[in-house]
Scaffold this motif. Structure first.
Motif: not given
Lengths: 270, 265
Positions: B80, B159-160, B167-170, B173
């Motif tokens: 993390a 990621y972008e 997709a949600s940020p999580s 991730l």
């Protein structure tokens, strides 16, 4: 379903707090303890611990002896590791990675057990109890050799052959090529190896205790004694600060401080 | 030719130096004698003693769960942290990376007493908490250092792209970033386990009084001069040597296979 909103940046918050609480604050505490003393429950600022260290013959000779042991064991490690790393890196063997593995594999096995095994061997050949300094040096070299071999191998393996060929074409004999090209180009490996070996040689008292039957006190042991035996944490903290200064100065001289320790620890081999 | 023989000779001599103590212990673990050097015929008696010794078994168990707990927690925290630092501004990232180097460069005894000073001010001194934190201080920076290079190798657009595709940020991730840095996470975890298993000094300064790992138990056995009177320890060492060497060789030989295949193409 509720969506948790977080930004990627925020992931470093727990880690940052962890570092602040368990790395930064404890180090500041050492500094605080080193320059204070406690009498009748009152804590006062003082240079007494500092002056005490540099006026105590016993402590100064421990520092000097510990420094000498560290220098000799680092030099021995380098002398033994360099040819091995050179042979492995320059050989055209297909299996040289496996061979390298054999040399550095012990560093992933509990060092207390390895040092105890060495103690048994030294006992068997009659060195234990008679040659405390020699045994300690053997132990340091035994324990830290892989940490010297690995960074040396990594730099020597990356070495561009065309430099060596060019030097040879231009008339350099084997010795000149080594002294003027190979060795200077392998300096980053030498430095990170020295960094990896020097500090533990001054501080890893498990090695000196086990192999000298608790007769040799290196600087790391002195710190331990002030904490566990004499119960003087202020002096113990001061010796830690002095140890860090000695190591800092040594690194400054050798040009160390590269973040290659992780590499030397063999992270890239996994 | 002379050079080749000399090369082989050097390698063999150094290997003998590295392995002779280990070999000695392994050989003498298979005989029933109090002392090394005294051979009383082939026997598994020491191994019998070892597995019946409840204290040693408990210590073995302690050492393993401590390593797994410390490595697991360090891996989560360090991964993390690495992701957070990677996406943070330089102003935040730089000091965090600099402080991460402290436990890596510092002498272990200094790390150990620093933690002892901190915890002695609290009720948590010499508890499982201080012990696990101590091991995490040793391991987490190495996890960070293993994961960081993988983040740098990653294509930043993936990621972008995941976010653009809904997709949600999580989700992005866990489904995009983590899989790409997974090999770094695994090597950080493995490295943490070996660091924790190997540790003596930090353990000695943070452990609960009656808790022992293999390192502290063996060191104290030597200190109290009981080393030779507990031959079961010899069997324990031999067993650990054999198991570790086999595991490490397997991991590393397997890891090299794909690489070897690639190079023969």
């Amino acid at each position: 379903m509720t969506r948790i909103h977080f930004s990627r940046k925020q992931l470093c918050i727990p880690y940052g707090l962890f570092l602040a609480l368990f790395v930064v604050i404890p180090m500041l505490l050492i500094l605080f303890y080193a320059f204070t003393e406690e009498s009748d429950g009152a804590i006062t600022f003082t240079f007494a611990n500092f002056l005490n260290f540099f006026t105590s013959k016993a402590k100064l000779s421990t520092l000097l002896m510990s420094f000498t042991i560290a220098i000799i064991s680092t030099a021995l490690c380098l002398i033994i590791a360099y040819p091995v790393a050179y042979i492995l890196a320059r050989s055209r063997l297909k299996k040289r990675h496996v061979l390298l593995m054999l040399f550095v594999l012990p560093m992933w096995i509990n060092f207390v057990l390895r040092i105890t095994a060495l103690r048994e061997l030294l006992d068997l050949i009659g060195l234990l109890g008679t040659q405390n300094y020699l045994n300690t040096l053997i132990g340091m070299v035994y324990d830290f050799l892989p940490f010297m071999i690995l960074p040396l191998y990594t730099t020597l393996e990356k070495l561009d052959n065309s430099y060596l060929e060019a030097a040879a074409d231009l008339g350099g004999n084997q010795f000149t090529v080594f002294a003027k090209i190979t060795f200077p180009l392998s300096m980053p490996g030498v430095i990170s190896g020295v960094t990896m070996v020097f500090m533990p040689s001054m501080t890893n008292y498990v090695v000196s205790d086990t192999l000298s039957n608790f007769n040799i006190t290196i600087l790391g042991k002195l710190i331990d004694e002030y904490f566990t035996t004499y119960n003087n944490w202020h002096m113990g903290s001061m010796i830690s600060i002095i140890l860090l200064v000695v190591i800092f100065l040594t690194m400054l001289v050798t040009g160390g401080f590269r973040d290659s320790k992780q590499e030397a620890r063999g992270a890239n081999l996994w | 030719m002379v050079k080749r023989i000399l090369s082989i000779a050097i390698c063999i001599v150094v290997l003998i130096f590295v392995y002779s103590p280990i070999l000695l212990l392994v050989v003498y673990s298979f005989t029933d004698s109090k002392m090394i050097g005294q051979w009383n015929g082939l026997s598994l008696a020491l191994y019998g003693q070892l597995f019946r010794d409840e204290r040693i078994m408990r210590i073995l168990f302690n050492t393993v769960w401590l390593a797994l707990a410390a490595a697991g927690l360090s891996t989560v925290l360090g991964t993390a942290g690495a992701i957070g630092i990677f996406y943070s501004r330089r102003r935040v990232a730089k000091p965090l990376l600099a402080v991460s180097q402290i436990p890596v460069i510092n002498a272990e005894i200094v790390t150990a007493i620093a933690l002892a000073l901190l915890f002695s001010m609290t009720l948590l001194y010499r508890t499982y908490f201080s012990l696990i934190v101590g091991h995490m201080v040793l391991c987490t920076p190495f996890v960070l250092l293993s994961v960081m290079p993988k983040l740098k190798q990653m294509d930043p657009n993936t990621y972008e792209a995941a976010l653009d595709l809904g997709a949600s940020p999580s989700q992005a991730l866990f489904k995009v970033v983590i899989p790409q840095i997974f090999s770094g996470i695994v090597s950080g975890f493995m490295l943490s386990i070996t660091l924790s298993l190997d540790d003596y000094i930090v353990t000695a300064f943070t452990k609960p009084k009656l808790f022992d790992t293999i390192s502290t138990y063996v060191y104290n056995a030597v200190k109290n001069g009981t080393n030779s009177s507990t031959p079961a320890l010899r069997a324990l060492s031999a067993l650990i040597f054999i198991v570790m060497i086999v595991i490490l060789l397997m991991i590393n030989l397997r890891a090299q296979k794909p690489a070897a295949k690639r190079s023969t193409k």
